[in-house]
Every structure is written in C-alpha cells, then in structure tokens.
Design a protein around this motif. Sequence first.
Motif, PDB file in Angstrom:
ATOM      1  N   LYS A 168       0.721  -1.218   0.042  1.00 52.14           N
ATOM      2  CA  LYS A 168       0.101  -0.163   0.194  1.00 52.14           C
ATOM      3  C   LYS A 168       0.695   1.233  -0.130  1.00 52.14           C
ATOM      4  O   LYS A 168       1.823   1.267   0.395  1.00 52.14           O
ATOM      5  N   PHE A 169       0.350   2.425  -0.354  1.00 52.08           N
ATOM      6  CA  PHE A 169       1.226   3.569  -0.386  1.00 52.08           C
ATOM      7  C   PHE A 169       0.996   4.413   0.812  1.00 52.08           C
ATOM      8  O   PHE A 169       0.069   4.589   1.168  1.00 52.08           O
ATOM      9  N   ILE A 170       1.929   4.243   1.544  1.00 53.47           N
ATOM     10  CA  ILE A 170       1.894   4.839   3.046  1.00 53.47           C
ATOM     11  C   ILE A 170       2.875   5.984   2.964  1.00 53.47           C
ATOM     12  O   ILE A 170       3.992   5.725   2.823  1.00 53.47           O
ATOM     13  N   ASN A 171       2.282   7.084   3.298  1.00 54.56           N
ATOM     14  CA  ASN A 171       3.183   8.564   3.244  1.00 54.56           C
ATOM     15  C   ASN A 171       3.634   8.891   4.669  1.00 54.56           C
ATOM     16  O   ASN A 171       2.874   8.441   5.641  1.00 54.56           O
ATOM     17  N   MET A 172       4.795   9.611   4.537  1.00 56.45           N
ATOM     18  CA  MET A 172       5.257   9.935   6.003  1.00 56.45           C
ATOM     19  C   MET A 172       5.509  11.467   5.839  1.00 56.45           C
ATOM     20  O   MET A 172       6.365  11.733   5.021  1.00 56.45           O
ATOM     21  N   SER A 173       5.052  12.212   6.644  1.00 62.23           N
ATOM     22  CA  SER A 173       5.459  13.856   6.483  1.00 62.23           C
ATOM     23  C   SER A 173       6.789  14.160   6.805  1.00 62.23           C
ATOM     24  O   SER A 173       7.447  13.237   7.450  1.00 62.23           O
ATOM     25  N   VAL A 174       7.405  15.156   6.375  1.00 65.83           N
ATOM     26  CA  VAL A 174       8.724  15.508   6.871  1.00 65.83           C
ATOM     27  C   VAL A 174       8.865  15.526   8.322  1.00 65.83           C
ATOM     28  O   VAL A 174       7.952  16.259   8.963  1.00 65.83           O
ATOM     29  N   PRO A 175       9.704  14.684   8.843  1.00 68.75           N
ATOM     30  CA  PRO A 175       9.657  14.728  10.489  1.00 68.75           C
ATOM     31  C   PRO A 175      10.000  15.976  10.887  1.00 68.75           C
ATOM     32  O   PRO A 175      10.769  16.736  10.173  1.00 68.75           O
ATOM     33  N   THR A 176       9.736  16.331  12.167  1.00 67.43           N
ATOM     34  CA  THR A 176      10.058  17.547  12.847  1.00 67.43           C
ATOM     35  C   THR A 176      11.088  17.204  14.073  1.00 67.43           C
ATOM     36  O   THR A 176      10.857  16.026  14.563  1.00 67.43           O
ATOM     37  N   ILE A 177      11.943  17.860  14.419  1.00 64.75           N
ATOM     38  CA  ILE A 177      13.006  17.516  15.381  1.00 64.75           C
ATOM     39  C   ILE A 177      12.746  18.632  16.510  1.00 64.75           C
ATOM     40  O   ILE A 177      13.012  19.705  16.284  1.00 64.75           O
ATOM     41  N   GLU A 178      13.007  17.930  17.752  1.00 68.06           N
ATOM     42  CA  GLU A 178      13.335  18.936  19.074  1.00 68.06           C
ATOM     43  C   GLU A 178      14.170  18.194  19.842  1.00 68.06           C
ATOM     44  O   GLU A 178      14.283  17.074  19.783  1.00 68.06           O
ATOM     45  N   ILE A 179      15.054  19.084  20.478  1.00 68.05           N
ATOM     46  CA  ILE A 179      15.957  18.522  21.446  1.00 68.05           C
ATOM     47  C   ILE A 179      15.724  19.276  22.831  1.00 68.05           C
ATOM     48  O   ILE A 179      15.749  20.275  22.795  1.00 68.05           O
ATOM     49  N   LEU A 180      15.362  18.227  23.620  1.00 63.73           N
ATOM     50  CA  LEU A 180      14.686  18.770  25.109  1.00 63.73           C
ATOM     51  C   LEU A 180      15.346  18.041  26.175  1.00 63.73           C
ATOM     52  O   LEU A 180      15.858  16.974  25.929  1.00 63.73           O
ATOM     53  N   GLU A 181      15.406  18.920  27.143  1.00 69.57           N
ATOM     54  CA  GLU A 181      15.759  18.415  28.603  1.00 69.57           C
ATOM     55  C   GLU A 181      14.884  17.251  29.000  1.00 69.57           C
ATOM     56  O   GLU A 181      13.761  17.432  28.639  1.00 69.57           O
ATOM     57  N   TYR A 182      15.394  16.171  29.878  1.00 66.27           N
ATOM     58  CA  TYR A 182      14.351  15.293  30.261  1.00 66.27           C
ATOM     59  C   TYR A 182      13.007  15.769  30.818  1.00 66.27           C
ATOM     60  O   TYR A 182      11.916  15.469  30.560  1.00 66.27           O
ATOM     61  N   ASP A 183      13.246  16.862  31.946  1.00 64.16           N
ATOM     62  CA  ASP A 183      12.154  17.245  32.519  1.00 64.16           C
ATOM     63  C   ASP A 183      11.005  17.958  31.585  1.00 64.16           C
ATOM     64  O   ASP A 183       9.792  17.957  31.889  1.00 64.16           O
ATOM     65  N   GLU A 184      11.579  18.698  30.464  1.00 62.67           N
ATOM     66  CA  GLU A 184      10.631  19.407  29.616  1.00 62.67           C
ATOM     67  C   GLU A 184       9.804  18.480  28.860  1.00 62.67           C
ATOM     68  O   GLU A 184       8.729  18.864  28.350  1.00 62.67           O
ATOM     69  N   ILE A 185      10.169  17.388  28.578  1.00 59.54           N
ATOM     70  CA  ILE A 185       9.348  16.215  27.897  1.00 59.54           C
ATOM     71  C   ILE A 185       7.940  16.208  28.393  1.00 59.54           C
ATOM     72  O   ILE A 185       6.942  16.149  27.524  1.00 59.54           O
ATOM     73  N   TYR A 186       7.724  16.028  29.502  1.00 58.91           N
ATOM     74  CA  TYR A 186       6.642  15.930  30.236  1.00 58.91           C
ATOM     75  C   TYR A 186       5.730  17.313  30.262  1.00 58.91           C
ATOM     76  O   TYR A 186       4.560  17.034  30.281  1.00 58.91           O
ATOM     77  N   GLU A 187       6.497  18.184  30.261  1.00 55.59           N
ATOM     78  CA  GLU A 187       5.549  19.808  30.254  1.00 55.59           C
ATOM     79  C   GLU A 187       5.346  20.044  28.544  1.00 55.59           C
ATOM     80  O   GLU A 187       4.184  20.508  28.364  1.00 55.59           O
ATOM     81  N   LYS A 188       6.006  19.399  27.520  1.00 51.24           N
ATOM     82  CA  LYS A 188       5.823  19.772  26.258  1.00 51.24           C
ATOM     83  C   LYS A 188       5.033  18.800  25.186  1.00 51.24           C
ATOM     84  O   LYS A 188       4.565  19.144  24.298  1.00 51.24           O
ATOM     85  N   ILE A 189       5.599  17.591  25.905  1.00 48.94           N
ATOM     86  CA  ILE A 189       5.189  16.530  24.741  1.00 48.94           C
ATOM     87  C   ILE A 189       4.106  15.590  25.348  1.00 48.94           C
ATOM     88  O   ILE A 189       2.829  15.510  24.581  1.00 48.94           O
ATOM     89  N   MET A 190       4.224  15.094  26.435  1.00 50.96           N
ATOM     90  CA  MET A 190       3.215  14.205  26.952  1.00 50.96           C
ATOM     91  C   MET A 190       3.376  13.931  28.138  1.00 50.96           C
ATOM     92  O   MET A 190       4.263  14.007  29.142  1.00 50.96           O
TER      93      MET A 190
END
Length: 199
Positions: free
Chosen positions: A35-57
């Motif tokens: 099947k044709f499965i597309n993948m958008s241009v990935p975005t990159i972030e570099i975060l400190e450990y504690d920031e992940i819970y605040e900004k991502i999940m």
Amino acid sequence: MNKEEFSPMQLDVLKELANIGGGNAATAISQMVGKFINMSVPTIEILEYDEIYEKIMGEEIEVIAVSLRMMGEAHGNFLFVCTEENAKKLVKMMLPPDFEMNEEMEYSAVSELVNIVVTSYLNALSRLLDISLFSSVPAITADMFGAILSYAYIENEQYDDQVMIIKNEFMYDGAKVDSSLYFIPRPGVLENLFQKIGV
C-alpha cells in the motif's frame, strides 16, 4: 552538549537525516504491505528530560512503546511512543481490511514498523558517516509514559539528559497517525557525529 549549543547548521543536518530516514522508512513500509503509506517531513526537537513531560506528553498517559538499542560505532536508545488508539491505526494501515486482529498481532506489527523506521534512520546515518550502525531486536511494552521514559534512562546511567525527539506523521487513505521517536544518546555521540560531518 546543551541544546542551546546546537548551531542552526547542526540542527539542519539532523533534520535532513530525519527527512532521508523517514522517506526511506515510508518506502520500505509501503513495499512490505503493498500500500502507499506516506510519511510527512519529520520535525525535530531537542529537549531536556523534564521538559518532555511539560511539552510533549504527561507522565500518566498510557502508551505503547517500542525500544531498540543503537549499537556499533555509536550507542544510544531509540524509543518509539504512540497511544493505544494510534497503535491500532498503524496496524490497520499495515494489515488487510478483513484481517482479524488480536493483541499479539498488533504488537508484532507495530514492532516491525518501528524496526523498519529505526533501521532506515541508522542506514542513512551510516552512509553519511561511513560507519557501522545497527539496532537490537525491538522490545514492546504498554505502560505509563513516565515509567517507560524513566526506564530508558535507568537502563544505562551513561545517557545524556537531553533527548532528540523526531515527530513522525504517517498517512494512509486520508487517515493520519501521530507518533514520536525518542533518541537518547550516550554522552559524546552527537558531538562525534557533528565532528565527522564537519559542522
């Protein structure tokens, strides 16, 4: 290296590697499932450990996670994370519409998808730097996001506080599926990478 120390050129290199790896992954997955499965241009972030819970999940969100070790001439951990709902959407993309799905099949399909994605990124990096990189067998688990991310750090005390997050968006037949691929490098890995590239 703190995230503030990354130059615009270094971040551009990381984005280009993610773009190449993501394109290769989409092609490989499409060929595998027919099947044709597309993948958008990935975005990159570099975060400190504690920031992940605040900004991502948040820590208490239940997720499906697949972990793989990067081995060879550089070391680190890849951690692919998505919600249960998005995991089911990914599986539907990969399997025939009338396929009877169970939990074992769901986990197997998601693990294989992540294996393809990580291998694509490592192959792109290996070709660019002319070094040998490969991944371990994927291990999948369902748990709270905080517990999974914490374990990724505890597993090897040498890991940096910073995490590279590659946001992926898969698309098939009008449906979009969000996921995140976390890369936790050992100290010095990113610095050595940039040194080899010359940026």
